[in-house]
Design a protein around this motif. Structure first.
Motif, short mmCIF file in Angstrom:
data_model
loop_
_atom_site.label_atom_id
_atom_site.label_comp_id
_atom_site.label_asym_id
_atom_site.label_seq_id
_atom_site.Cartn_x
_atom_site.Cartn_y
_atom_site.Cartn_z
N GLU A 48 0.82 -1.21 0.00
CA GLU A 48 0.00 0.00 0.00
C GLU A 48 0.85 1.27 0.00
N LEU A 49 2.01 1.19 0.64
CA LEU A 49 2.91 2.34 0.70
C LEU A 49 3.78 2.48 -0.55
N GLY A 50 3.68 1.52 -1.46
CA GLY A 50 4.43 1.60 -2.71
C GLY A 50 5.84 1.04 -2.64
N PHE A 51 6.19 0.38 -1.53
CA PHE A 51 7.55 -0.12 -1.38
C PHE A 51 7.83 -1.34 -2.25
N LEU A 52 6.82 -2.21 -2.42
CA LEU A 52 7.06 -3.47 -3.13
C LEU A 52 7.29 -3.27 -4.62
N GLY A 53 6.68 -2.25 -5.18
CA GLY A 53 6.81 -2.02 -6.62
C GLY A 53 7.67 -0.84 -6.98
N VAL A 54 8.56 -0.47 -6.08
CA VAL A 54 9.35 0.73 -6.30
C VAL A 54 10.21 0.63 -7.56
N ASN A 55 10.54 -0.58 -7.98
CA ASN A 55 11.39 -0.79 -9.17
C ASN A 55 10.61 -0.94 -10.46
N LEU A 56 9.30 -1.05 -10.39
CA LEU A 56 8.50 -1.33 -11.57
C LEU A 56 8.02 -0.04 -12.25
N PRO A 57 7.66 -0.10 -13.53
CA PRO A 57 7.33 1.12 -14.29
C PRO A 57 6.14 1.88 -13.71
N GLU A 58 6.25 3.20 -13.76
CA GLU A 58 5.17 4.05 -13.25
C GLU A 58 3.87 3.83 -14.01
N GLU A 59 3.98 3.60 -15.32
CA GLU A 59 2.76 3.42 -16.12
C GLU A 59 1.96 2.21 -15.70
N HIS A 60 2.59 1.30 -14.96
CA HIS A 60 1.89 0.12 -14.47
C HIS A 60 1.76 0.12 -12.95
N GLY A 61 1.80 1.29 -12.35
CA GLY A 61 1.56 1.42 -10.92
C GLY A 61 2.78 1.33 -10.05
N GLY A 62 3.95 1.18 -10.65
CA GLY A 62 5.18 1.08 -9.87
C GLY A 62 5.77 2.44 -9.54
N GLY A 63 6.93 2.40 -8.89
CA GLY A 63 7.58 3.64 -8.49
C GLY A 63 8.49 4.24 -9.53
N GLY A 64 8.80 3.47 -10.59
CA GLY A 64 9.64 4.00 -11.67
C GLY A 64 11.10 4.13 -11.29
N ALA A 65 11.50 3.53 -10.17
CA ALA A 65 12.91 3.61 -9.77
C ALA A 65 13.61 2.35 -10.27
N GLY A 66 14.56 1.82 -9.48
CA GLY A 66 15.34 0.70 -9.97
C GLY A 66 15.54 -0.38 -8.93
N ILE A 67 16.39 -1.33 -9.29
CA ILE A 67 16.74 -2.41 -8.36
C ILE A 67 17.47 -1.85 -7.15
N TYR A 68 18.20 -0.76 -7.33
CA TYR A 68 18.88 -0.12 -6.19
C TYR A 68 17.86 0.19 -5.10
N GLU A 69 16.74 0.80 -5.49
CA GLU A 69 15.74 1.20 -4.51
C GLU A 69 15.02 0.00 -3.90
N LEU A 70 14.78 -1.03 -4.72
CA LEU A 70 14.14 -2.22 -4.16
C LEU A 70 15.08 -2.93 -3.18
N ALA A 71 16.37 -2.95 -3.49
CA ALA A 71 17.35 -3.53 -2.57
C ALA A 71 17.40 -2.73 -1.27
N LEU A 72 17.26 -1.45 -1.39
CA LEU A 72 17.22 -0.57 -0.22
C LEU A 72 16.03 -0.93 0.66
N VAL A 73 14.88 -1.16 0.04
CA VAL A 73 13.69 -1.56 0.79
C VAL A 73 13.94 -2.87 1.53
N GLN A 74 14.48 -3.85 0.81
CA GLN A 74 14.73 -5.16 1.42
C GLN A 74 15.73 -5.07 2.57
N GLU A 75 16.79 -4.30 2.37
CA GLU A 75 17.80 -4.17 3.41
C GLU A 75 17.22 -3.59 4.69
N GLU A 76 16.41 -2.54 4.56
CA GLU A 76 15.86 -1.89 5.75
C GLU A 76 14.83 -2.77 6.45
#
Length: 386
Positions: A48-76
């Protein structure tokens, strides 16, 4: 790449850490794991907070960022003892592959739900007789008119009981050569003749492992992801993120263990001073801090290279990051237990249970020996040994 994270990345770290503190190890994640229950509440809120899809394209509901940001989510998340194994699988592997190679219909159907966590997808490549040699997989797909029929067996497939579908690596026959070549298929978990059998594991984890049996599983033509001939490229576009996210989870667990050890060493007093004042306690912890930071740097390098499109160098860095993070994480858990003395193996602290989970990182998603084979061959130019 910059060694200084952007304001957005720092804010993302802080937000994820705040969430993970509410779903921490001792109060939430460990009791769930001991009950054999998935971390459903954490997963839903992170989605709901958008953390799980942070690496996926914005046009499909993601955050439009990259694997760096998803790894950051997992690490924290893992740094609070609440790492989500299916983050490695669903958005990192499956989401990445579908975003890069899936049809428009596949992207529209799956990516928004993978982004918000309302759907999960497992990934199936490992087989009983293939192990690390994915070129030897025997799960086959053959055409039957416009449809496909899949037959085979997979093992150690994570989270199938939570998933809506499984991205299955199969092999199709090349009509011109008769040789088998890999191809990827989206298989719904409720498909006829698809059976998932839970594997009994001696690990305290909230996510279960499964053996899959595919016996003439019939799929429509649109179940094939991308083109048949692109499967090798598709695989590697998902396997490098898998290694990076695995490293992130290991780094996070190592941070958790080190924090608990430092906290205990700073307050536990047996003689006149806290035990952390003694070099026999302090130096091993300081060494682990160095090793965790080095592993984290390699993980960040791998993610930055992958996000920049430098797949060749990303593969080397991702393998090295996975290796380094696994060793540092296991070392941190072992030292945290030693620092606590007998208390380190008590159920109150849960460090013994986490050590078992951290040990997985030496084996999956690729063993440390295969990483060393990769480095010897591709980084050092030595003859192939296997």
């Amino acid at each position: 790449m910059s060694f200084v994270e952007t304001t957005e990345q720092k804010e993302l770290r802080a937000a994820v850490a705040k969430l993970a503190q509410r779903y921490n190890y001792l109060d939430y994640a460990l009791p769930k794991a001991r009950a054999g229950e998935p971390l459903t509440e954490l997963w839903h809120e992170a989605g709901e907070l958008g953390f799980l899809g942070v690496n996926l394209p914005e046009e499909h509901g993601g955050g439009g960022a990259g694997i760096y940001e998803l790894a950051l989510v997992q690490e924290e998340l893992a740094a609070q003892g609440a790492g989500l194994l299916l983050v490695v699988v669903s958005p990192a592997i499956c989401g990445t592959i579908i975003a890069k190679y899936g049809t428009r219909e596949q992207q529209t159907r799956w990516l928004p739900r993978l982004s918000d966590g309302s759907a999960k997808m497992a990934f199936a490549i490992t087989e009983p007789d293939a192990g690390s040699n994915s070129h030897q997989i025997t799960t086959t797909a053959r055409r039957d008119g416009t449809e496909w029929l899949l037959n085979g067996q997979k093992v150690f497939i994570s989270g199938v009981d939570q998933a809506d579908a499984v991205l299955v690596v199969a092999r199709t026959e090349d009509a011109s050569t008769g040789k088998l070549k890999p191809a990827l298929f989206i298989v719904p978990t409720d498909a006829a003749n698809f059976t998932a059998q839970r594997m009994e594991m001696d690990i305290v984890e909230p996510d279960h492992q499964f053996t899959l049996f595919l016996d003439e599983v019939r799929l429509p033509a649109e179940a094939l992801v991308g083109e048949e001939d692109a499967a090798i490229a598709q695989l590697f576009s998902g396997l490098n993120p898998e290694r990076i996210l695995g490293a992130a989870m290991a780094v996070g667990m190592g941070r958790y263990a080190l924090d608990r050890a430092v906290e205990y060493a700073g307050t536990r007093q047996v003689w006149k001073t806290p035990i952390g004042a003694h070099q026999g306690i302090a130096h091993p912890l300081a060494q682990l801090k160095v090793e965790l930071e080095l592993a984290k740097l390699m993980m960040q390098k791998a993610a930055a290279l992958y996000d920049s499109g430098d797949d060749a160098n990303a593969a080397e860095a991702a393998n090295m990051a996975k290796y380094a993070a696994a060793e540092a994480s296991i070392g941190a858990l072992d030292r945290a237990i030693q620092t606590h003395g007998g208390s380190g193996l008590s159920s109150d602290h849960g460090l013994g249970a986490m050590l078992g989970a951290a040990r997985i990182a030496r084996i999956a998603p690729v063993s440390r020996e295969m990483v060393l084979n990769f480095v010897a061959q591709h980084s050092l130019g030595l003859p192939k040994s296997y």
